[in-house]
Design an enzyme around this catalytic site. Structure first.
Site, PDB file in Angstrom:
ATOM      1  N   SER A 150      -9.773   1.362   2.636  1.00 42.73           N
ATOM      2  CA  SER A 150      -8.930   2.270   1.906  1.00 42.73           C
ATOM      3  C   SER A 150      -7.810   1.576   1.113  1.00 42.73           C
ATOM      4  CB  SER A 150      -8.307   3.275   2.884  1.00 42.73           C
ATOM      5  OG  SER A 150      -7.445   2.616   3.794  1.00 42.73           O
ATOM      6  N   LYS A 174       0.867  -1.181   0.000  1.00 45.07           N
ATOM      7  CA  LYS A 174       0.000   0.000   0.000  1.00 45.07           C
ATOM      8  C   LYS A 174       0.904   1.231   0.000  1.00 45.07           C
ATOM      9  CE  LYS A 174      -3.961   1.762   2.737  1.00 45.07           C
ATOM     10  NZ  LYS A 174      -4.920   1.425   3.819  1.00 45.07           N
ATOM     11  N   SER A 200     -10.047  -1.361   6.577  1.00 47.09           N
ATOM     12  CA  SER A 200      -9.473  -1.061   5.263  1.00 47.09           C
ATOM     13  C   SER A 200      -8.741  -2.204   4.574  1.00 47.09           C
ATOM     14  CB  SER A 200      -8.531   0.128   5.356  1.00 47.09           C
ATOM     15  OG  SER A 200      -9.282   1.315   5.390  1.00 47.09           O
TER      16      SER A 200
END
Ligand code: GLN
Length: 460
Positions: free
Chosen positions: A145, A70, A169
């Site tokens: 997310s 990420k 997330s």
């Protein structure tokens, strides 16, 4: 899957370099907005593993396994931007402890993935670089997310990806893209090298296609780190595998009542019935304070975000704006650098900080106590991951609706419990995936994975 892949490399059926190139090529052909950058250093990393194999030296537990990070994770010498304009051009000066652990086991870090700015968002639409599309439909969001990490695993851009989970997330986008996503026990993985958002809630989590792959990667990255005082011992405690007939699976009344309006209630009730038919006991649990989870989270997390994000001031990070004085520099940088949602969180957080209330922390504690009490009555909890399938792109979603997405995932962040989302079929109308969670007591990942694997068999 990972085991078989490593076997191919170790037995020299393929080289690491050519095996990883297949994944890198898929990343380069990405049309979903999932990949922000492919790291050129993958070739060097792959050659190093091949050199070890050629010399007959032992290789690590993740030899040659391509992994995507990420965008809020530090990998020395590589860009990391938390999908925010304010971090434009930022190069990581050090490597996150958990990434070092992956590399020490010969994994290959190949790319960085899109995300909601600073990990704030549930849909995958708040990235400075643009939203991520769902792995299964260009007309639907990926979920956030950790949107790009989830899509990357679903579309075989890598064998595992890392995300961060402050309220769901990892688990929510895993569910919306039909893969496995885990948020481990709070304190099991060092947060050193992850851009901080809600420090007492978030953990680095793992995306994979299978449950055993996920367990392997988490096993590698967990453990105490001298740079993170909230990190503890690695996850241990192998529990003897228990048949479903010996398990008590808890159904939190308040959460299942909230799910009663979902058009997918019948789908999930079928799963519970299959579990019952396999001999598992479904036990009713009540945690009354759990209905306040969303309120509690959106009071706590923004206060931590407001404080954590105060370092983004144009002096240490981001482009320095032309300004007359220091205050103007801060003001201009943050006005231009942060997106709307991040600004909303900073405002909300500072408002909460100025109210001087400890009520959200008390509610958090009561929810954690409620979980401790629940695990005296049952072995694991079962909860849908989200209320439905991926939202359609272009249909307006209010900030409040975006926050409500966390309803079923955020309790595990408030209690610190480990939780896994596994795929549980598709919506027959849209063909989009649905997910279901197994939550275990803190440090009970082994049981959590064991039950998740058994549940997958039952759902089949
Ligand atoms: N929806 C949550 C939020 O916007 C997700 C946070 C997370 O898990 N990183 O705060």
């Amino acid at each position: 899957m990972i085991k078989e892949y490593i076997e191919q490399i170790k037995s020299k059926k393929t080289t690491t370099e050519s095996a990883v190139k297949v994944f890198v090529d898929r990343c380069k052909a990405d049309t979903k907005g999932a990949i922000l950058q492919v790291f050129d250093s993958w070739v060097q990393q792959a050659k190093a593993v091949d050199a070890k194999i050629a010399k007959g030296l032992p290789v690590g537990r993740l030899a040659g396994v391509p992994i995507i990070l990420k965008d809020n994770i530090m990998f020395k010498g590589h860009r990391a931007g938390a999908s925010s304009k304010i971090m434009d051009g930022f190069i990581a000066p050090y490597t996150a402890t958990f990434v070092e652990k992956l590399i020490a086991e010969d994994a290959i870090i190949i790319a960085r993935a899109d995300m909601d700015e600073f990990a704030m968002g549930g849909v995958g639409r708040y990235a400075y670089n643009g939203p991520t599309k769902n792995a299964h439909s260009d007309q639907h969001h990926a979920g956030g997310s950790s949107s790009g990490s989830a899509v990357s695993v679903a579309l075989d851009y890598c064998l595992a990806a890392l995300g961060s989970d402050t309220a769901g997330s990892v688990r929510y986008p895993a569910a919306l893209n039909g893969i496995v996503g885990v948020k481990p026990t709070y304190g099991s993985v060092s947060r050193y090298g992850a851009v901080a958002f809600g420090s007492n809630l978030e953990q680095i989590g793992v995306f994979t296609k299978s449950v055993p792959d996920n367990q392997l990667v988490l096993d590698v990255i967990s453990g105490k780190c001298p740079f993170d005082a909230t990190s503890f011992a690695p996850i241990v405690g192998a529990v003897p595998h228990r048949p479903l007939s010996e398990l008590r699976i808890g159904k939190i009344k308040e959460l299942w009542e909230a799910f009663a309006d979902s058009p997918f209630l019948g789908h999930y009730e079928d799963i519970l019935n299959k579990l019952r038919d396999s001999g598992a006991k479904i036990v009713d649990i009540s945690i009354p304070d759990i209905v306040k989870s969303i309120n509690c989270y959106y009071a706590l997390a923004p206060t931590q975000a407001a404080s954590n994000l105060s370092r983004f001031d144009g002096v240490r990070f981001g482009t320095m704006t032309d300004s007359e004085n220091l205050n103007e520099l801060y003001h201009k940088t943050r006005t231009v650098g942060f997106g709307t949602e991040v600004k909303r969180r900073v405002l909300l957080g500072n408002l909460m900080l100025s109210t001087k209330t400890d009520r959200p922390s008390n509610v958090k504690q009561r929810i954690a106590d409620g979980h401790t009490a629940a695990f005296k009555k049952c072995d694991v909890l079962i909860i849908p991951t989200g209320a439905g399938v991926a939202p359609q792109i272009g249909v307006p979603i209010s900030p409040i609706d975006d926050y409500l997405v966390d309803l079923f995932t955020v309790p595990a962040n408030l209690s610190g419990s480990p939780a896994v989302s596994i795929p549980c079929g598709v919506d027959t109308n849209s063909g989009l995936p649905l997910g279901i969670q197994i939550v275990a007591d803190v440090w009970n990942e082994t049981l959590m994975y064991d039950v998740a694997a058994k549940l997958q068999e039952v759902i089949k």
